[in-house]
Design a protein around this motif. Sequence first.
Motif: not given
Length: 471
Positions: A107, A104, A163-164, A130-133, A128, A167
Amino acid sequence: LRLLDLSGNGLEALPAALGGTGDGAGDAAPAFPQLRSLNLSANRLRELGPGLARAAPQLQELLLSGNRLRALPGGLLPPAGPPAPFPLLSRLDAADNEVEELGAEIAALPALKSLDVANNQLRELPAALADCPRLKEANFRGNQLRDKRLEKMVNGCQTKAILEYLRAGGRGKGKAESAREEVRKKKREKQQKKDSGDGEQDEVEEASKLLVKVLHVSENPAPLVVKVSPGVKDVRAFIVCCVLKGVNLKPGNALKRFLSMQTKLHEDICEKRTVATIATHDLQLVKAPVTYDVQPPDELKIMPLGRKEIKAKDLLRQLQLEAEEQRKQKKRQNISGLHKYLQLLDGKDNYPCLVDAEGAVISFPPITNSEKTKIRKETRDLFLEVTSDTSLQICKDVMDTLILKIAELNRSALENTEGSGSDMESDGPGNLNLPLVVEQVRVVDMDGNLKVLYPSKTDLATVSSLLTVIR
């Protein structure tokens, strides 16, 4: 040192200078403060220590494919705490390893745009991710994932959808799935409205917008391709192209305004053609495929706009004489037209040119286009090119602006046609509502490898406040 390639050796551990025995702590100065790209592919590395983050803090690209790594990022990231490790790392390639665990903490890489962990031994993907900006491209193919739906997605869906899904907690649960369905529903309703053609109010609203529709290469049965020869690298390295369909240059002085707009862009955004040059062609007169090449001045032949065929060397000499004559007549230093761009080719052994399938030179940047592909009032479809010896991004920015300006001119011309009530120069009622169509053009090297595709998803962003882009 900005680029270090250690691929294809027998490395089993990182050298000490690259933090192989370090722990990522301490106050020692970085050993490689300017290192941007590190290639460690095809070695025998089993793990990477946190010392690399201190040794190469500016790293942007880390290539690790074909090793024996078991975990990622594993020990690569030092314990949390300032400074943040790898603040600029945008590409991490670890395909063809033995990675069983994707942690994780991935990210924690704020600049990561591209992640490749294909052909590993992953069973799960962490939420996590999905948290990679900034993560835009991710390759997870070739892993035996437990979630079979997710496995199908990684083989066929875009990164954003994957990623969605992560998430939302997998299996389509959570808010993201319903939000995505809502977006789909709106798109369907919009399309139904458009297909039915009902509602005059909708037509008025659409007509008030500048609309551009992007036609992707995959949707185009006969996409235009531009091949680039290796020789342009040392002469004028960068080129971006696209096709623009649905232009109307018939009404009034539309063509004159189009040419004036191009001249103004050359003066302003192109900085008097010193950073970039625009060329516009009648697509129907361009014989594809097109090659971006270089030729010696005494071999390059072109039929310049409004002139007879001539060698590039002789054209420049002729323009030089004309410039001198102009100076004498007007008794001043300012010169106009093509003459003021002659110095841009000083000292070049070869000149850049675009050559069509028949071997004819259709463009000689930064000097002139060819009479062969000249734009006329009847022209409906354009082939656009922007070249530069400065940067690819400048080419894209200029192309964005060029498309915006053409869209503005086109709307103005169509409004004039509509207002005049003339059927001679109109394609019939409602053509104000039709968007310009921008067809993607691939620029490839001589082996067919992609160099640039325009417009990509990120292009036309600079003009998005003034332009509605349908992708």
